[in-house]
Structure formats: structure tokens, C-alpha cells
Design an enzyme around this catalytic site. Structure first.
Site, PDB file in Angstrom:
ATOM      1  N   LEU A  41       0.872  -1.167   0.000  1.00 56.96           N
ATOM      2  CA  LEU A  41       0.000   0.000   0.000  1.00 56.96           C
ATOM      3  C   LEU A  41       0.909   1.217   0.000  1.00 56.96           C
ATOM      4  O   LEU A  41       1.823   1.310   0.822  1.00 56.96           O
ATOM      5  CB  LEU A  41      -0.900  -0.014   1.247  1.00 56.96           C
ATOM      6  CG  LEU A  41      -2.104   0.939   1.290  1.00 56.96           C
ATOM      7  CD1 LEU A  41      -3.039   0.701   0.108  1.00 56.96           C
ATOM      8  CD2 LEU A  41      -2.860   0.772   2.601  1.00 56.96           C
ATOM      9  N   ASP A  42       0.689   2.116  -0.947  1.00 55.55           N
ATOM     10  CA  ASP A  42       1.582   3.258  -1.097  1.00 55.55           C
ATOM     11  C   ASP A  42       1.704   4.057   0.201  1.00 55.55           C
ATOM     12  O   ASP A  42       0.782   4.086   1.023  1.00 55.55           O
ATOM     13  CB  ASP A  42       1.078   4.198  -2.205  1.00 55.55           C
ATOM     14  CG  ASP A  42       1.197   3.585  -3.585  1.00 55.55           C
ATOM     15  OD1 ASP A  42       2.071   2.730  -3.783  1.00 55.55           O
ATOM     16  OD2 ASP A  42       0.407   3.970  -4.461  1.00 55.55           O
ATOM     17  N   LYS A  43       2.821   4.738   0.348  1.00 53.29           N
ATOM     18  CA  LYS A  43       3.079   5.549   1.534  1.00 53.29           C
ATOM     19  C   LYS A  43       1.973   6.568   1.763  1.00 53.29           C
ATOM     20  O   LYS A  43       1.560   6.817   2.899  1.00 53.29           O
ATOM     21  CB  LYS A  43       4.432   6.257   1.378  1.00 53.29           C
ATOM     22  CG  LYS A  43       4.851   7.097   2.569  1.00 53.29           C
ATOM     23  CD  LYS A  43       6.216   7.731   2.321  1.00 53.29           C
ATOM     24  CE  LYS A  43       6.649   8.599   3.502  1.00 53.29           C
ATOM     25  NZ  LYS A  43       7.969   9.238   3.260  1.00 53.29           N
ATOM     26  N   ASP A  44       1.469   7.161   0.668  1.00 51.02           N
ATOM     27  CA  ASP A  44       0.452   8.205   0.807  1.00 51.02           C
ATOM     28  C   ASP A  44      -0.976   7.656   0.733  1.00 51.02           C
ATOM     29  O   ASP A  44      -1.933   8.426   0.616  1.00 51.02           O
ATOM     30  CB  ASP A  44       0.652   9.312  -0.230  1.00 51.02           C
ATOM     31  CG  ASP A  44       0.674   8.786  -1.659  1.00 51.02           C
ATOM     32  OD1 ASP A  44       0.652   7.560  -1.854  1.00 51.02           O
ATOM     33  OD2 ASP A  44       0.710   9.621  -2.590  1.00 51.02           O
ATOM     34  N   SER A  45      -1.126   6.338   0.803  1.00 52.16           N
ATOM     35  CA  SER A  45      -2.446   5.716   0.884  1.00 52.16           C
ATOM     36  C   SER A  45      -2.656   5.169   2.297  1.00 52.16           C
ATOM     37  O   SER A  45      -1.704   4.959   3.040  1.00 52.16           O
ATOM     38  CB  SER A  45      -2.574   4.589  -0.142  1.00 52.16           C
ATOM     39  OG  SER A  45      -2.448   5.098  -1.462  1.00 52.16           O
TER      40      SER A  45
END
Length: 203
Positions: A41-45
């Protein structure tokens, strides 16, 4: 039995246990040895991340060949009409790749935690929420999909992976269930064993 950890990943936290000095990582929240993320899961998600100590279960969850559905709550800039979402249901071109058909609907504003820091909103442009379900996982796919139809993503929360849901997990909280790997997709037989919330350590 295998461990499966359901974790509500905060914004700006890396999907790994180590990072550079000052990074927020999984180690700030999860103190269970020998578990590893099943997918990323992306850092900004934000939202649901699954971890396990079982390689077979990890493969069942993360491998594209199993086509496990993932559902996201997506706050976008603008308020699309339903017909404007139809290209997402048919497949859109992102980076020379046509996405597989997605399930998409407008969503009432979900009851979610405040993001820290909050999203950047433009004063005269309203926002809305979509629920998007996909069965693939290209890099930053959902963000690129909404941008392709003219509604940039402002906030992205993963709410469900296969049968497993965020439910009432608070941000930064995890719970552990036990699953029998050959029956890992059976859901109702899974036994909840532990729930714990961690405050991020001060660095």
C-alpha cells in the site's frame, strides 16, 4: 494455523518494517515477529494492509494470478455524474495499459478518521467519494484511473481485500486472526485472537 494480521495503515507510513531515519514504518505499530506484508500500500495511501507469517497465504493474497478483489474508498476532486464513471467500468488506458473492468459507484461520505495532514482542497471545487473495486494492482493504479477520467484522487483508503475488511479498526490499530491455510478463504471459520493499538513512537 497461520497468523493473519489486519492493520489500518496510517497516511505517510511505509509498507515495510525498516526505513531511513525519521521514516514512519510498520515497526512503529506492529510488534509481532516474523510477519510480512501480503501486498503493498503506497506511503500516501491509507487503510487495510494484511500481513502473515505464512508464505502460501501471502501468495494467495498478493499474487496477481489469484485476482483477489480489493475495494478502495477514494476522495476525488469534483463530483462526477454516473455516466462519467462508465469508462472505469469498461477499462481505461493508463501508461499504455488498459485496466480491467472495475466496479465503481458514488459513495456517501464514509465515517473515517481525520487525515494528518489533511488533504489540500481547492476553495471553489467540491470533492466527492467513490467506491472502486479492482482485481489487479498496477503501480498507483486507482490514482491513475481517476485522473484518466478527469477526477484526481485526493485521498485513498483501502477498505477491503478479498473477504477481509477494515470494519472498526482505528487508524494505527491491528488485529490478529488465525487461519488454516488451505481454507484461508473460508472467512467465517477464522478465529480472532488478538487486537492491539499502538501509538507511533516519538523519533
Amino acid at each position: 494455523m497461520s497468523k493473519l494480521v489486519l492493520f489500518n495503515k496510517p497516511f505517510n507510513t511505509l509498507c515495510q518494517f525498516t526505513g531511513e531515519n525519521g521514516d514512519s514504518t510498520l515497526a512503529d505499530y506492529i510488534d509481532i515477529p516474523e510477519v510480512y506484508p501480503a501486498g503493498r500500500l503506497d506511503k500516501d495511501s491509507e487503510g487495510l494492509l494484511l500481513l502473515t507469517d505464512d508464505g502460501q497465504l501471502q501468495n494467495q493474497i498478493a499474487s496477481p494470478k489469484h485476482k483477489m478483489e480489493k475495494t478502495y474508498w477514494v476522495q476525488v476532486e469534483g463530483v462526477p455524474e454516473d455516466n462519467e464513471l462508465e469508462p472505469l467500468r469498461l477499462g481505461v488506458i493508463i501508461q499504455n495499459y488498459k485496466t480491467k473492468p472495475a466496479k465503481v459507484r458514488l459513495l456517501e461520505t464514509p465515517e473515517v478518521w481525520p487525515r494528518n495532514p489533511p488533504i489540500r482542497e481547492r476553495k471553489n471545487i467540491p470533492t466527492s467519494w467513490l467506491e472502486i473495486t479492482i482485481s489487479e494492482g498496477k503501480n498507483r493504479q486507482v490514482r491513475r484511473m481517476t485522473a484518466a477520467v478527469g477526477f484526481p484522487t485526493l485521498r485513498l483508503i483501502r477498505a477491503q481485500i478479498g473477504q477481509w475488511q477494515l470494519d472498526d479498526l482505528k487508524v494505527g490499530e491491528y488485529k490478529v486472526i488465525e487461519v488454516s491455510t488451505p481454507k484461508a478463504m473460508a472467512g467465517p471459520r477464522n478465529k480472532s485472537t488478538q487486537s492491539k493499538r499502538f501509538s507511533q513512537r516519538h523519533k
